[in-house]
Motif scaffolding. Structure first.
Motif, short mmCIF file in Angstrom:
data_model
loop_
_atom_site.label_atom_id
_atom_site.label_comp_id
_atom_site.label_asym_id
_atom_site.label_seq_id
_atom_site.Cartn_x
_atom_site.Cartn_y
_atom_site.Cartn_z
N UNK A 276 -1.60 1.11 -3.31
CA UNK A 276 -0.83 1.65 -4.29
C UNK A 276 0.34 2.21 -3.84
N UNK A 277 0.64 2.60 -2.81
CA UNK A 277 1.71 3.04 -2.16
C UNK A 277 2.78 1.83 -1.87
N UNK A 278 2.16 0.57 -1.36
CA UNK A 278 2.88 -0.54 -1.11
C UNK A 278 3.54 -1.01 -2.40
N UNK A 279 2.74 -1.03 -3.41
CA UNK A 279 3.07 -1.69 -4.75
C UNK A 279 4.17 -0.78 -5.38
N UNK A 280 4.13 0.44 -5.12
CA UNK A 280 5.50 1.31 -5.71
C UNK A 280 6.61 1.10 -4.81
#
Length: 451
Positions: A276-280
């Protein structure tokens, strides 16, 4: 100062690309900052499990709303080439058909999503304790999706007219509204995931209100009642090109399903939060490259329609050059500051410990992605739907999904992260081949190549 449609065929390409790309980049930046801050608020004020819930829900809503983006991009190509060929009535009929198609299709999908909400959430990876916050986030968001779809469609038409600054404002407004309402609903009113969803839903409506205002008072495309009739040839042309964008988002959604299930299997709920952090960060960090790609589309489409192939070729060359430089700078920043970046999102020690290395691997091939993005965008702008579809789907569909399914069986969770740069390299090689061949055959007014 806004660019008129005619100036897309006359102004210096460097100046034109800057005028188109900078506002697009700023708009994407604000949208990305909005998503980042939203994720930070959710992670810090609700918890890392909430990040996992958002990671599950957003691919569902973006899949539905991407109908608007797809119709906007596909119809925008038709509209740009119609304006370039001085076919104003066709442009107007195209725009009216886009509006009707977007509203009708997005509404049908929303009704479907409401009736099968549990099944959709489970399909997209809402397992275990992720389900409860995912449900709280899902319902307010899904109801607002038709407004988001119309915004995405309208934004592409605003850019097709050459009004990139208005398109930028359309992206800034929801970002500002969402951040302010996040603070009110989550921090002060303590509404949790429901508050975050309400803030997002209201921001979509405010974006729609601005886009509607633009087309009533500022647009060169003045629609009349006679334009709101379904024209089968135009619908067919829009659909052929829209399938490119919608298929890409469909593949992205399939990828999200596979990723969420694979991450949960090999790393549990915290691995879903890590992605979730990486995709943002992927969306945020690549905003200038995406902005250049969006700025490039109307320039290439208009000049291709006007048969100014030398200008099309120059726009391809400059776009790749600028985007590659910026992507390299972004890669270096990520490489150096991965850990401090991750620490902003959450206080979960396990997530903070494991995310930086994963982030570096996912971004490892980013310096070369400009060729893939601009190359696929060229074929879409030129109205070559089959090649555009092939190249647009190449990274996620042909390479990344198979790699994510295969590599974790041998490398565990590391196999997920290493799959991203491998897919970037393979899709760039494929796109580079087709793009160079196209330039050496179709765009033959000059003999010098770009690769």
């Amino acid at each position: 100062m806004a660019v008129s449609a005619d100036e897309l065929g006359t102004q210096d390409i460097k100046k034109l690309l800057i005028k188109q790309a900078v506002p697009s980049s700023i708009g994407i930046l604000f949208m990305s900052v909005n998503i980042l801050i939203d994720t930070i608020f959710v992670g810090q004020w609700i918890g890392s499990l909430a990040i996992a819930a958002v990671t599950v829900v957003l691919p569902i809503t973006f899949l539905i709303s991407s109908l608007g983006m797809a119709i906007g991009v596909g119809g925008g190509s038709v509209l740009s080439r119609a304006l370039g060929a001085n076919h104003k009535e066709k442009a107007l009929h195209t725009f009216a058909n886009q509006i009707m198609m977007t509203f009708l299709l997005s509404s049908i999908f929303v009704v479907f999503g409401l009736f099968f909400s549990n099944e959709m959430l489970l399909l997209f990876g809402a397992k275990g304790s992720i389900m409860k916050p995912a449900r709280e986030f899902f319902f307010p968001i899904i109801i607002s999706v038709p407004f988001l779809a119309l915004c995405m469609m309208g934004n592409n038409i605003i850019r097709a007219e050459g009004k990139a600054k208005f398109a930028m404002v359309a992206m800034i407004i929801p970002a500002f509204v969402n951040i302010v309402l996040d603070i009110v609903f989550i921090k002060f009113m303590n509404l949790g995931m429901f508050g975050s969803a309400m803030a997002t839903a209201i921001s979509y409506f405010m974006c729609f209100a601005f886009v509607l205002w633009f087309f009533i008072f500022k647009s060169e495309l003045k629609l009349r009642a006679r334009h709101f009739k379904f024209k089968i040839p135009i619908i067919k042309e829009i659909t052929e090109l829209s399938i490119v964008t919608f298929s890409r988002q469909g593949v992205v959604s399939i990828l999200a399903i596979i990723l969420n299930h694979t991450l949960y299997t090999y790393g549990g709920e915290h691995s879903v939060a890590i992605y979730g952090i990486i995709s943002r960060m992927l969306m945020f960090a690549l905003f200038p490259i995406l902005g250049i790609t969006q700025g490039f589309l109307p320039i290439a489409g208009f000049n291709y329609g006007a048969q100014n192939y030398e200008r099309v070729k120059e726009s391809v060359q400059l776009s790749i050059k600028y985007a590659a430089f910026l992507a390299t700078v972004i890669f270096v920043v990520i490489l150096i500051f991965a850990k401090p970046i991750v620490s902003v999102f959450t206080t979960d020690p396990k997530v903070i410990a494991e995310t930086p290395e994963a982030l570096r691997w996912v971004f490892a091939a980013s310096p070369i992605i400009a060729v893939q993005l601009i190359g696929a965008a060229y074929f879409q702008a030129a109205g070559k739907a089959k090649k555009a579809l092939l190249l647009t789907l190449s990274k996620q569909g042909f390479f990344l999904i198979p790699l994510v399914l295969i590599l974790p069986n041998f490398l565990g969770i590391f196999g997920v992260w290493i799959a991203f740069p491998i897919a970037d390299i393979l899709s760039t090689l494929l796109t580079g081949y087709f793009l160079k061949k196209e330039i050496n055959t179709k765009l033959i007014q000059t003999n010098d190549g770009i690769l």
